[in-house]
Design a protein around this motif. Structure first.
Motif, PDB file in Angstrom:
ATOM      1  N   ALA A 120      42.399  42.227  26.505  1.00  0.00           N
ATOM      2  CA  ALA A 120      43.414  43.049  25.989  1.00  0.00           C
ATOM      3  C   ALA A 120      43.322  44.506  25.982  1.00  0.00           C
ATOM      4  CB  ALA A 120      43.454  42.511  24.378  1.00  0.00           C
ATOM      5  N   VAL A 121      41.930  44.945  26.035  1.00  0.00           N
ATOM      6  CA  VAL A 121      41.703  46.220  26.035  1.00  0.00           C
ATOM      7  C   VAL A 121      41.591  46.631  27.543  1.00  0.00           C
ATOM      8  CG1 VAL A 121      39.697  48.003  26.062  1.00  0.00           C
ATOM      9  CG2 VAL A 121      39.992  46.451  24.135  1.00  0.00           C
ATOM     10  N   GLY A 122      41.259  45.733  28.621  1.00  0.00           N
ATOM     11  CA  GLY A 122      41.436  46.092  29.976  1.00  0.00           C
ATOM     12  C   GLY A 122      43.062  46.179  30.457  1.00  0.00           C
ATOM     13  N   PHE A 123      43.826  45.235  29.877  1.00  0.00           N
ATOM     14  CA  PHE A 123      45.160  45.254  29.917  1.00  0.00           C
ATOM     15  C   PHE A 123      45.775  46.636  29.352  1.00  0.00           C
ATOM     16  CE2 PHE A 123      49.217  44.811  27.746  1.00  0.00           C
ATOM     17  CZ  PHE A 123      50.178  44.738  28.749  1.00  0.00           C
ATOM     18  N   ALA A 124      45.490  46.906  28.314  1.00  0.00           N
ATOM     19  CA  ALA A 124      45.895  48.124  27.648  1.00  0.00           C
ATOM     20  C   ALA A 124      45.699  49.553  28.345  1.00  0.00           C
ATOM     21  CB  ALA A 124      45.540  48.372  26.129  1.00  0.00           C
ATOM     22  N   PHE A 125      44.503  49.565  29.072  1.00  0.00           N
ATOM     23  CA  PHE A 125      44.046  50.661  29.706  1.00  0.00           C
ATOM     24  C   PHE A 125      44.716  50.718  31.042  1.00  0.00           C
ATOM     25  CE2 PHE A 125      41.168  53.300  32.267  1.00  0.00           C
ATOM     26  CZ  PHE A 125      40.670  54.224  31.585  1.00  0.00           C
TER      27      PHE A 125
END
Length: 298
Positions: free
Chosen positions: A213-218
Motif C-alpha cells: 500500500a505504501v508503494g502504491f501511494a508513493f
C-alpha cells in the motif's frame, strides 16, 4: 573638437573671452579629412579567424535515422550513469516536477534497467515468500512461472500503458503530450517497487499489505503530480476521467504484485500438498522403478 565628420572652429577675441558671440555667425563647419589618410593606417584589422558563432555549413544536414537501424534506438539511451542516478534520486525524493528534471531529454535507459531490476527482485522475493509459506515440507521446487509472470506484468504495464495514455491525450487534443516522457515517468515510477519487494516477503500478511500500500501511494502520487499538468491541457471532465483511469490502473498493478508474488496468505498461493499425497507419490515412484528393473532383468 570633431564630430559627425566636421571640424568646429570657434572665434575667440584677444582677451580669450567668447563674449556675446553669435554662434550662427561665428561657427564655421569644414569637411573632415580624417578618412583621407592611407587605407588601413588608423584601423584595427578584423580577425577573421575568430567568430562569435561557430561556422556553419549550409549544406550539412542531420543524419537520418531509420527504424531498423541501431542509431534510431541509440538516441533514446543518450544519457550517462550520473544523470540516471540523479533522476532516480529525484524520483524517490521529489521536490520538483519530474518533467522539468528531464530537461527535454527523456531516456529509456533508466526505465529499462529499473523494470528489469524489479522483475528479478520480484522473482527472488516471490520465491522466498512461497518457500516460507510451505515451511515444513521436505522438498521445494522453484516456480519459474514467477519470473515470466513478473516480466509480463512489469514490462507490459511500463510499455503499454504510457503508449495508451499518449494516444488518449492526442485524441483529446493535448499538444504537450510526449510518448518518451510518458515512458520515462512510468519507468522511474517503478523505482519504489524495488525496496517494497525487498521487504514484502515476510510471513506477516498484514505487513505485506502495508508495504504494498505504501508503494502504491508513493508511486501513484508521483504519477499524479507529474501527469496533472499534461492532463490538464485537455478539458476539465476529460482530465478528471484520465486521472481516475491512471490511478485505477496503478492500483491494479499493486494488487497484482501482492497477489502473484507474495504467496503467503495470498489467494494465488499454490495449493499445499499434505503428507499423505507425498507418500502416495513416493509409492508410485517405487512401483515404477520396480517395473523398470524387472524388464531389464527379464
Amino acid at each position: 573638437m570633431s564630430g559627425g565628420g566636421y571640424d568646429v572652429v570657434v572665434d575667440v577675441d584677444d582677451e580669450g573671452d567668447l563674449g556675446h558671440t553669435d554662434l550662427q555667425d561665428d561657427l564655421e563647419f569644414h569637411s573632415s579629412n580624417f578618412d583621407d589618410g592611407p587605407p588601413g593606417r588608423n584601423k584595427i584589422p578584423a580577425d577573421s579567424s575568430r567568430n562569435f558563432l561557430p561556422p556553419t555549413n549550409p549544406n550539412s544536414t542531420s543524419p537520418k535515422r531509420f527504424l531498423w537501424t541501431l542509431s534510431f534506438y541509440a538516441q533514446f539511451f543518450d544519457v550517462d550513469t550520473n544523470e540516471v542516478l540523479r533522476r532516480c534520486r529525484v524520483a524517490l525524493f521529489p521536490r520538483a516536477n519530474f518533467l522539468d528534471v528531464l530537461e527535454g531529454n527523456p531516456d529509456l535507459y533508466g526505465p529499462f534497467w529499473i523494470a528489469t531490476t524489479v522483475v528479478v527482485i520480484l522473482f527472488l522475493t516471490g520465491t522466498i515468500s512461497e518457500y516460507l509459506s510451505r515451511a515444513g515440507k521436505s522438498h521445494f521446487e522453484y516456480n519459474f512461472k514467477l519470473l515470466s509472470g513478473a516480466a509480463g506484468l512489469i514490462y507490459g504495464y511500463t510499455g503499454v500503458i504510457p503508449v495508451a495514455l499518449f494516444g488518449l491525450l492526442k485524441w483529446f487534443g493535448s499538444e504537450s503530450a510526449n510518448v518518451l516522457e510518458c515512458w520515462a515517468l512510468y519507468g522511474y515510477a517503478n523505482l519504489i517497487w524495488i525496496p517494497v519487494a525487498l521487504i514484502s516477503w515476510s510471513r506477516v500478511t498484514i505487513l505485506n499489505y502495508v508495504f504494498v500500500a505504501v508503494g502504491f501511494a508513493f508511486s501513484a502520487f508521483f504519477l499524479f503530480r507529474n501527469l496533472y499538468p499534461v492532463l490538464s491541457a485537455t478539458s476539465l471532465k476529460t482530465s478528471k476521467i484520465l486521472l481516475i483511469l491512471v490511478i485505477a490502473l496503478h492500483a491494479c498493478l499493486s494488487i497484482a504484485i501482492k497477489i502473484l508474488f507474495f504467496a503467503h496468505g495470498s489467494p494465488a498461493a499454490p495449493a499445499k500438498k499434505d503428507d499423505h499425497d507425498d507418500d502416495h507419490d513416493d509409492d508410485k515412484m517405487r512401483v515404477l522403478m520396480r517395473r523398470v528393473l524387472r524388464n531389464m532383468m527379464g
